[in-house]
Design an enzyme around this catalytic site. Sequence first.
Site, PDB file in Angstrom:
ATOM      1  CD  GLU A  78      -2.896  -1.120   2.358  1.00 46.00           C
ATOM      2  OE1 GLU A  78      -3.825  -1.931   2.343  1.00 46.00           O
ATOM      3  OE2 GLU A  78      -2.731  -0.271   3.270  1.00 46.00           O
TER       4      GLU A  78
ATOM      5  CD  GLU B  17       7.055 -12.077  -3.328  1.00 45.67           C
ATOM      6  OE1 GLU B  17       7.139 -10.984  -3.922  1.00 45.67           O
ATOM      7  OE2 GLU B  17       6.256 -12.292  -2.396  1.00 45.67           O
TER       8      GLU B  17
ATOM      9  NE  ARG C 101      37.997  -0.818 -23.913  1.00 51.53           N
ATOM     10  CZ  ARG C 101      38.208   0.292 -24.601  1.00 51.53           C
ATOM     11  NH1 ARG C 101      38.387   0.234 -25.916  1.00 51.53           N
ATOM     12  NH2 ARG C 101      38.225   1.452 -23.993  1.00 51.53           N
TER      13      ARG C 101
ATOM     14  CD  GLN D 210      34.039   1.881 -12.018  1.00 54.19           C
ATOM     15  OE1 GLN D 210      32.863   2.199 -11.858  1.00 54.19           O
ATOM     16  NE2 GLN D 210      35.021   2.765 -12.086  1.00 54.19           N
TER      17      GLN D 210
END
Length: 383
Positions: A132, A246, A272, A340
Site C-alpha cells: 500500500e 517468492e 577489449r 565499472q
Amino acid sequence: MPAPSLDYFNDTHHMVRESTRRFVKDCITPHVTEWEEAGTFPRALYRQAGELGLLSIGHPVTYGGTGDQDVFLKVAASEELMRCGSAGLVASLGSLDIALPPVWRMGSKALQDRIVPGVLAGNEIMALGITEPGAGSDVANLRTRAIRDGDDYIINGAKTFITSGIRADHYTVAVRTGEPGYNGISLLVIDRDTPGFSIGRNLEKMGWWASDTAELFFDQCRVPASNLLGPENSGFFTIMLNFQMERLNLSIMAYMTAQLALEQCLDYVRTRETFGKPLAKHQVIRHKLAEMATQVEVAREYTYRCAARMAAGEQVIKEISMAKNFATRASDMVTHEAVQIFGGMGYMRESLVERLYRDNRILSIGGGTHEIMNEIIAKQLGL
C-alpha cells in the site's frame, strides 16, 4: 562457467531446462530489447508459456500442474527464463506464482475451478495486491478495509507497485477485515470488472521496464464473500507461506542477474584492450572478476541448499531470508563492478550490463526489504 550441481537436478529438470532455453531463444530474445523500450510485451507470450507448461510448474496436479513438491523444476525453469536478460518480463510472466497459490490452497472448489485453469493456460493473468502507498513492507499494518455486508464485502482503500496490475484479470488482495495487526488480515479474490474497482496509471520505474506495474483503487468495491480465501482474518499466515517461495524466486533472479553480468564481463575483457594488452591481463581486473565469480557461486549454492530443504518439507524462514539477502548483495556488487569494467559502454542502453544494473536494484526491496529480512533472521535467532 561451471554447470549447476548434478546432485540437485535430475533428467526431468534438464528436459525442462532445455525446453525453457528454446522458448527463450525463439520467443523472447529476438524481441526483448524492443519490448523493454516499449515497456511491455505481448499478452500472447503468456499463452505460449502456458502451452509449453511453464506456467504450470509448482501448481496443483489437479489442474494440469506439476505439484508444489519438486522445487528444482521451478529453479531450472527460472534460471533459463532469466537468461532472456529482462527481469521485468520474467517478473510479469511469473506473477501467477505469488497470486495463484492462495487460491488453490485456501479458495473454495468453485473459485479454484473458475480461476486456476485459465491462469495456468496463460489465457488469463493474475496479480497479487499487498503493498500500500503508506505501508510498504509493513504487511501487518495494511489499511485497505473490507467490511462484511450480507453476502458481500465492501472494500475501500488502495494498493501500489502491483506487478502485472495493469492487465491482470484477477487479483489476490490483502484487506483488513478485523482488528489492527496481523490477526485482522484476510485475502479476497477481486475480478477486473468488479464495480468500484479501478486501475491507475502504469508506473514508470528505474528498472523492470517490460513489467507493467500499477496502482489499484477500491471505492465501495463490492466483492462476493465466496471470494474469501480461507477463514476470515487468517490471511497473514497465507501471505507468510507465500513469501518463502517468492523469496526463493527473488534469490534466483539475483544470482542469475549477477551470473549474466559476470558472463558479459568475461567476454568483454578478453577482447577489449587497454594500454597495449587485453583487460583480462590486468591484475586489478582479474581480481575483480575472481571476487565477482565467488559471490555468484556462493549465492547460487546456498540458494540451492535452501531449495533442497524446502523440497524436503522443512521450514526455512531464516535461511531463505539469508539467501535473499546474500544473493541480492552479491548481485549489487557484481552488477556495479560490471558497469565499472565496461566503462562508458556500461552506461549505454545498448549494453546488457546497463539493464542488469537497473533491474537489480529492486531485488533487495521486493518480497520484503533487506532490512525486513534481517529483522526476520534476528527473530529466528531468538533476539
